[in-house]
Design a protein around this motif. Structure first.
Motif, mmCIF file in Angstrom:
data_model
loop_
_atom_site.group_PDB
_atom_site.id
_atom_site.type_symbol
_atom_site.label_atom_id
_atom_site.label_comp_id
_atom_site.label_asym_id
_atom_site.label_seq_id
_atom_site.Cartn_x
_atom_site.Cartn_y
_atom_site.Cartn_z
ATOM 1 N N VAL A 90 40.679 44.230 47.738
ATOM 2 C CA VAL A 90 41.458 42.935 47.751
ATOM 3 C C VAL A 90 41.636 42.479 46.377
ATOM 4 O O VAL A 90 40.731 42.719 45.566
ATOM 5 C CB VAL A 90 40.500 41.952 48.496
ATOM 6 C CG1 VAL A 90 40.980 40.332 48.193
ATOM 7 C CG2 VAL A 90 40.275 42.002 50.233
ATOM 8 N N VAL A 91 42.929 42.150 46.119
ATOM 9 C CA VAL A 91 43.242 41.598 44.750
ATOM 10 C C VAL A 91 43.496 40.194 44.852
ATOM 11 O O VAL A 91 44.010 39.507 45.740
ATOM 12 C CB VAL A 91 44.478 42.272 44.486
ATOM 13 C CG1 VAL A 91 45.083 41.686 43.053
ATOM 14 C CG2 VAL A 91 44.685 43.823 44.572
ATOM 15 N N ILE A 92 42.749 39.520 44.146
ATOM 16 C CA ILE A 92 42.604 38.025 43.929
ATOM 17 C C ILE A 92 43.641 37.580 42.762
ATOM 18 O O ILE A 92 43.254 37.828 41.632
ATOM 19 C CB ILE A 92 41.462 37.376 43.855
ATOM 20 C CG1 ILE A 92 40.487 37.853 45.077
ATOM 21 C CG2 ILE A 92 41.502 36.031 43.563
ATOM 22 C CD1 ILE A 92 39.271 37.299 44.997
ATOM 23 N N GLU A 104 36.167 46.556 50.274
ATOM 24 C CA GLU A 104 35.401 47.749 49.696
ATOM 25 C C GLU A 104 35.289 47.587 48.262
ATOM 26 O O GLU A 104 34.150 47.641 47.683
ATOM 27 C CB GLU A 104 35.852 49.158 49.994
ATOM 28 C CG GLU A 104 34.826 50.481 49.738
ATOM 29 C CD GLU A 104 35.417 51.674 50.172
ATOM 30 O OE1 GLU A 104 35.114 52.660 49.731
ATOM 31 O OE2 GLU A 104 36.423 51.576 51.066
ATOM 32 N N THR A 105 36.433 47.160 47.712
ATOM 33 C CA THR A 105 36.455 46.752 46.126
ATOM 34 C C THR A 105 37.179 45.429 46.119
ATOM 35 O O THR A 105 38.101 45.164 46.866
ATOM 36 C CB THR A 105 37.186 48.253 45.533
ATOM 37 O OG1 THR A 105 38.546 48.391 46.087
ATOM 38 C CG2 THR A 105 36.176 49.294 45.476
ATOM 39 N N LEU A 106 37.042 45.066 45.001
ATOM 40 C CA LEU A 106 37.766 43.739 44.345
ATOM 41 C C LEU A 106 38.455 44.026 43.298
ATOM 42 O O LEU A 106 37.822 44.394 41.962
ATOM 43 C CB LEU A 106 36.668 42.823 44.399
ATOM 44 C CG LEU A 106 37.150 41.364 43.960
ATOM 45 C CD1 LEU A 106 37.982 40.748 45.007
ATOM 46 C CD2 LEU A 106 35.830 40.267 43.763
ATOM 47 N N LEU A 162 45.163 43.915 50.188
ATOM 48 C CA LEU A 162 45.449 42.434 50.524
ATOM 49 C C LEU A 162 45.421 41.840 49.291
ATOM 50 O O LEU A 162 44.603 41.882 48.488
ATOM 51 C CB LEU A 162 44.393 42.075 51.585
ATOM 52 C CG LEU A 162 44.416 40.384 51.686
ATOM 53 C CD1 LEU A 162 45.750 40.001 52.223
ATOM 54 C CD2 LEU A 162 43.230 39.770 52.384
ATOM 55 N N VAL A 163 46.504 41.018 48.821
ATOM 56 C CA VAL A 163 46.530 40.265 47.754
ATOM 57 C C VAL A 163 46.575 38.943 47.917
ATOM 58 O O VAL A 163 47.068 38.404 49.123
ATOM 59 C CB VAL A 163 47.850 40.275 47.106
ATOM 60 C CG1 VAL A 163 48.204 39.358 45.856
ATOM 61 C CG2 VAL A 163 48.197 41.928 46.634
ATOM 62 N N ILE A 164 45.456 38.240 47.472
ATOM 63 C CA ILE A 164 45.432 36.783 47.902
ATOM 64 C C ILE A 164 45.674 35.996 46.730
ATOM 65 O O ILE A 164 45.571 36.196 45.425
ATOM 66 C CB ILE A 164 43.647 36.453 48.018
ATOM 67 C CG1 ILE A 164 43.416 37.248 49.322
ATOM 68 C CG2 ILE A 164 43.578 35.165 48.034
ATOM 69 C CD1 ILE A 164 41.852 37.005 49.397
#
Length: 313
Positions: free
Chosen positions: A9-11, A110-112, A32-34
């Motif tokens: 997940v990319v914030i 799993e990773t951020l 997923l990009v937030i």
């Protein structure tokens, strides 16, 4: 979106975050990009210095980036404001509030990758935002060329103001530094600037002047009006990391996340790219490059490829 799991997940959906996401979907990761879609450069009409995209509106650059990520079946972008991130046995639990009519998110990763960039506080001058992004800018490298040889103002209250003024002399010698009564330019720095023809104005600013959205000068509290057609401001920048306080990541004294040279933070599985890390060049192409570097590190770490990891600074 509730209960779904992603490898990454990319914030943050600016150049750093989208570049990381694009490279990761091409590595066949589910990503997923937030993104809240509220960039600090939204008022800027044209982004400069981005190879093949010189002059593109920043919002258009972001749109193109989102489209490229979502062109892959394993890439998604959601408009939401990250609220919290917690670590559990199942991975990183991320909650986000939907914006622009989008649904709230409650997902696992799993990773951020943190690429949320900055919030900025401009100098306390009433009309400064009316000219910000058009006549006034914050990135010298980005917008100096368009201001070449013009009578410029540099407005700020930080200790690096003289350094920025020296840099600006590459584009214009007709420069006045306005400290707004803050004692941030030393006497030695003022003498150095004077040798280059740069004046330091220490009196307090009342406001900027202009007509029909075009800046014409800087008015001081004593009524003196100094003609200027534009220039640069030095905001105070603060990393946008309220959602990540529960992770207790290592940061410097100003709150920027400390990483190794590949963007690994002090917590395994958490990476940072772009302006969430200690300040460097502000150009969008630099942020995009940082995102690509982080993507390579994330992919290798997920595979388990042994690398010589730099110690977190």
């Amino acid at each position: 979106m509730t209960g779904e799991s992603f490898e990454v997940v990319v914030i943050g959906g600016g150049p750093a975050g989208l570049s990381a996401a694009l490279n990761l979907v091409r590595a066949r990761r589910r990503v997923l990009v937030i993104d809240s879609n509220r960039p600090r450069n939204a008022a800027t009409l044209k982004a400069r210095g981005f190879l093949t995209r010189d002059g593109i509106p920043p919002l258009e650059l972001r749109r193109l980036g989102r489209d490229e990520v979502e062109a892959y079946d394993n890439g998604e972008v959601a408009f939401a404001q990250a609220q919290s991130v917690e670590f559990s046995d199942a991975g990183f639990h991320i909650r986000a509030k939907g914006v622009r009519g989008s649904a709230d998110l409650d997902v696992l990763a799993e990773t951020l990758v943190i690429a949320t960039g900055l919030t900025e506080t401009l100098p306390d001058v009433p009309s400064i935002r009316a000219y910000y992004g058009t006549q006034l800018h914050s990135c010298v490298e980005c917008d100096g060329f368009e201001k070449a040889d013009a009578p410029l103002a540099l407005i700020g209250e930080t200790d690096d103001l003289a350094e920025r003024a020296l840099l600006l002399t590459q584009w214009s010698k007709d420069l006045i530094v306005f400290t707004n009564q803050a004692g941030t330019v030393t006497a030695d720095e003022e003498r150095t600037l004077a040798r280059l023809g740069v004046q330091v104005e220490r009196r307090q600013i009342d406001d900027l002047t202009g007509e029909r959205g075009v800046m014409t000068g800087v008015r001081l509290v004593d009524g003196t009006e100094i003609p200027r057609v534009g220039g640069f401001v030095r905001p105070v920048w603060t990393p946008s990391l309220a959602f990540a306080t529960g992770l207790d990541l290592d940061a410097d004294d100003d709150g920027f996340l400390l990483t190794d040279s590949q963007g690994r933070t002090s917590i395994p599985g958490v990476y940072a790219a772009g302006e969430s890390t200690p300040p460097g060049p502000q150009q969008l192409i630099v942020a995009a490059g940082a995102g690509a570097v982080v993507a390579a590190a994330v992919n290798r770490d997920l595979i388990g490829v042994a690398t010589d990891q730099d110690a977190t600074v």
